[in-house]
Design an enzyme around this catalytic site. Structure first.
Site, PDB file in Angstrom:
ATOM      1  N   GLU A  78     -67.836 -39.779  15.813  1.00  0.00           N
ATOM      2  CA  GLU A  78     -66.714 -39.027  15.244  1.00  0.00           C
ATOM      3  C   GLU A  78     -67.179 -38.260  14.009  1.00  0.00           C
ATOM      4  O   GLU A  78     -68.157 -38.659  13.349  1.00  0.00           O
ATOM      5  CB  GLU A  78     -65.610 -40.023  14.859  1.00  0.00           C
ATOM      6  N   ASN A 225     -55.788 -38.848  21.202  1.00  0.00           N
ATOM      7  CA  ASN A 225     -56.317 -40.133  20.764  1.00  0.00           C
ATOM      8  C   ASN A 225     -55.246 -40.861  19.948  1.00  0.00           C
ATOM      9  O   ASN A 225     -54.597 -40.257  19.090  1.00  0.00           O
ATOM     10  CB  ASN A 225     -57.543 -39.891  19.866  1.00  0.00           C
ATOM     11  N   GLU A 226     -55.082 -42.133  20.207  1.00  0.00           N
ATOM     12  CA  GLU A 226     -54.136 -42.974  19.456  1.00  0.00           C
ATOM     13  C   GLU A 226     -52.844 -42.196  19.170  1.00  0.00           C
ATOM     14  O   GLU A 226     -52.423 -42.055  18.020  1.00  0.00           O
ATOM     15  CB  GLU A 226     -54.775 -43.507  18.165  1.00  0.00           C
ATOM     16  N   GLU A 349     -62.659 -47.606  22.133  1.00  0.00           N
ATOM     17  CA  GLU A 349     -62.971 -48.002  20.752  1.00  0.00           C
ATOM     18  C   GLU A 349     -62.945 -49.519  20.677  1.00  0.00           C
ATOM     19  O   GLU A 349     -61.911 -50.138  20.926  1.00  0.00           O
ATOM     20  CB  GLU A 349     -61.979 -47.395  19.757  1.00  0.00           C
TER      21      GLU A 349
HETATM   22  O1  AHR Z   1     -63.162 -45.504  14.701  1.00  0.00           O
HETATM   23  C1  AHR Z   1     -62.412 -45.215  13.562  1.00  0.00           C
HETATM   24  C2  AHR Z   1     -60.970 -44.855  13.873  1.00  0.00           C
HETATM   25  O2  AHR Z   1     -60.324 -45.962  14.406  1.00  0.00           O
HETATM   26  C3  AHR Z   1     -60.759 -43.787  14.912  1.00  0.00           C
HETATM   27  O3  AHR Z   1     -60.833 -42.520  14.369  1.00  0.00           O
HETATM   28  C4  AHR Z   1     -59.377 -44.058  15.379  1.00  0.00           C
HETATM   29  O4  AHR Z   1     -59.161 -43.641  16.708  1.00  0.00           O
HETATM   30  C5  AHR Z   1     -59.228 -45.551  15.195  1.00  0.00           C
HETATM   31  O5  AHR Z   1     -58.057 -45.874  14.561  1.00  0.00           O
END
Ligand code: AHR
Length: 545
Positions: A78, A225-226, A349
């Site tokens: 990231e 994402n999330e 993740e």
């Molecule tokens: O991996 C760190 C963060 O954790 C990511 O950006 C997010 O998707 C998660 O909350």
């Protein structure tokens, strides 16, 4: 370390029992001594027999119906802290070997463990990332503030072309996550066209102008994402509709079908999975799941990466083992809507999340990596292998200098963490046939609480070689195992091990590597059974052929 409960260590127990005999000094000393010695020897033998009775494990080599997808061994990079900038992508002036600004010592290390895919550009960053900012001449790219991670300035010098060049060097599949939270459907649709189309269009001409003639044909495509959190705080119902809408226009171009991955649940949010499967399974290749191991269980004070008590270690491993329950229960929900298991569970993740190293930017999530991390990695990977019917992909967070990294860098230096060595050891499972295992694990007990001490997974590769990876979580006790191998053909065994003197041991820039892979010769063939004692706090890999 404190608070051990059960210790079965015969050597230590000898003096404890021997003093009883010598209290009987009214009997003739010499014959009494002989009797005592005999009694003692019998007693020790009895204790040894009870204590070392091996746990019986049965491997079923007759039903090899599931392949362990190599994509379970995926990674995540990231725009966060020093993962991309000052990680993969370094300054022109740094004296390391580079292609453009991509650091090649890191690339070589990752190639060695055959990383099958790399997720990018986030995480939370993905839902604020506008891909057009990261193409074209670098000096003309706009700057932005990375509001999620430390409020630092992002100069967009690492964008689409740079990421795909990195994947080419790594010989790995890109896994790109598009922006749903703050991006439009059109923006995502155009990105896919820019990446994957070979037809004539403004997007493909732009790609060619920027130096890439052929489409990259990216396969793995994350749709947000999330979305329940940093990706837009959506309800599952709203996100399911958004997933369908964005996915509709993320087209499959000629020879470039997309495998779309929906943003999945946070840990035990089974309702998220239920709603997504009910409303949107049709367009999905995969549905994700995020779960982090937090040592203290408290997000405010997560605990140190390298300084922890045995009680904290115990809780950390207990929370890691929860991954098995999460994968099982999310799979059960998915089974209701997709009994054929067409949609994969993508744990994109996972890993341990501790407090940052003292003195480092709290928004950069830089943490060290100890033997404990190796045991966490080995355990999670065993869980994913054992659930390979449903788990098709997983991504450790994150590759470099962030959270449970496999590589850490400082200036020109680079170290391989204990977690790296686990991926090296386990790469033999990639695309191998899963072997079902049956056993009941002995317990690791602390302060009256117990968890399974042993976890393992097994596979047979395309050359007919059987591989076993076994983790002994118990901080003190070696655990003997007897494997019933009647359905497996093998003649001999070779092994490797990762362990160290203390759970807190780690590899540092200033000291020689402490935690790495060594040879292990503690396994033997007895008839057709495999006998092995797994040392405390270790990960053992066995190769049988
Ligand atoms: O991996 C760190 C963060 O954790 C990511 O950006 C997010 O998707 C998660 O909350």
């Amino acid at each position: 370390m404190k608070g051990r409960n059960i210790v079965i260590n015969n050597k230590l127990q000898i003096p404890k029992y021997s003093h009883i005999c010598f209290k009987f000094n009214f009997v003739k000393q010499s014959s009494m001594k002989k009797m005592c010695s005999l009694f003692l020897a019998l007693f020790i033998l009895l204790i040894q027999t009870i204590a070392q009775k091996p746990t019986v494990v049965t491997l079923d080599g007759n039903h090899l119906t599931t392949t362990i997808s190599k994509h379970i061994y995926g990674h995540f990079s990231e725009h966060l802290g020093r993962c991309i900038y000052d990680g993969f992508w370094v300054s022109d002036t740094l004296k390391v070997s580079k292609k453009d600004r991509i650091r090649l010592d890191v690339v070589e290390a990752l190639k060695k463990i055959q990383i099958p895919n790399l997720r990018w550009p986030g995480g939370c960053f993905a839902d604020e990332y506008h891909w057009r900012d990261g193409i074209g001449p670098r000096q003309q790219r706009p700057y932005m503030v990375n509001t999620n991670w430390g409020g630092v300035t992002e100069d967009n010098s690492f964008g689409t072309h740079e990421f795909l060049e990195l994947c080419t060097l790594l010989k790995t599949e890109p896994y790109i996550t598009g922006n749903v939270g703050s991006g439009t459907v059109e923006e995502m649709a155009k990105w896919v066209e820019y990446l994957n189309s070979d037809a004539k269009s403004t997007m493909t001409e732009l790609r060619k102008q920027n130096g890439q003639n052929e489409p990259w044909r990216v396969k793995f495509w994350g749709v947000g994402n999330e979305s329940w959190g940093c990706g837009g705080e959506m309800t599952p119902e709203f996100y399911a509709d958004q997933f369908n809408r964005y996915s509709t226009y993320a087209r499959n171009y000629h020879n470039a079908p997309l495998l779309k991955i929906a943003g999945g649940a946070n840990a035990g949010d089974y309702n998220w999975t239920e709603v997504l499967m009910k409303k949107a399974a049709g367009q999905m290749w995969g549905l994700s799941l995020h779960y982090y191991t937090i040592p203290t269980g408290n997000w405010g004070k997560k605990g140190s990466a390298t300084s922890f008590t045995e009680a904290e270690y115990f809780n950390t491993m207990k929370s890691t083992l929860r991954m098995d329950e999460l994968v099982t229960k999310h799979s059960t929900v998915m089974d209701r809507y997709d009994p054929q298991r067409r949609v994969g569970l993508v744990v994109d993740e996972w890993g341990i999340w501790t407090d940052v190293e003292p003195g480092t930017n709290p928004g950069f999530l830089y943490q060290q990596n100890s033997l404990r991390d190796a045991l966490i990695a080995g355990t999670n990977l065993n869980i994913f292998n054992n659930h390979a019917e449903r788990v098709r992909m997983a991504n450790l967070a994150q590759t470099l200098n962030v959270l449970q990294s496999i590589v850490l860098t400082r200036g020109t230096q680079m170290i391989l963490t204990p977690t790296y060595h686990v991926f090296d050891m386990y790469k033999v499972h990639q695309d191998a046939k899963k072997i079902n295992i049956n056993f009941e694990s002995p317990k690791y007990t602390l302060d009256g609480n117990s968890i399974s001490a042993i976890n393992m997974s097994a596979s047979i590769d395309s050359n007919g070689v059987t591989h076993l990876t076994i983790v002994n979580i118990d901080a003190h006790n070696n655990i003997p195992l007897r494997f019933n191998m009647s359905s497996i053909h093998w003649k001999g065994v070779q092994g490797t091990i990762i362990t160290s003197g203390a759970l807190t041991d780690f590899n540092d820039f200033d000291s020689a590597a402490k935690v790495f892979i060594k040879n292990f010769d503690g396994a033997q063939k007895e008839g057709n059974d495999l006998m092995v004692t797994i040392p405390a706090k270790s990960i053992v890999a066995l190769e049988l052929k």
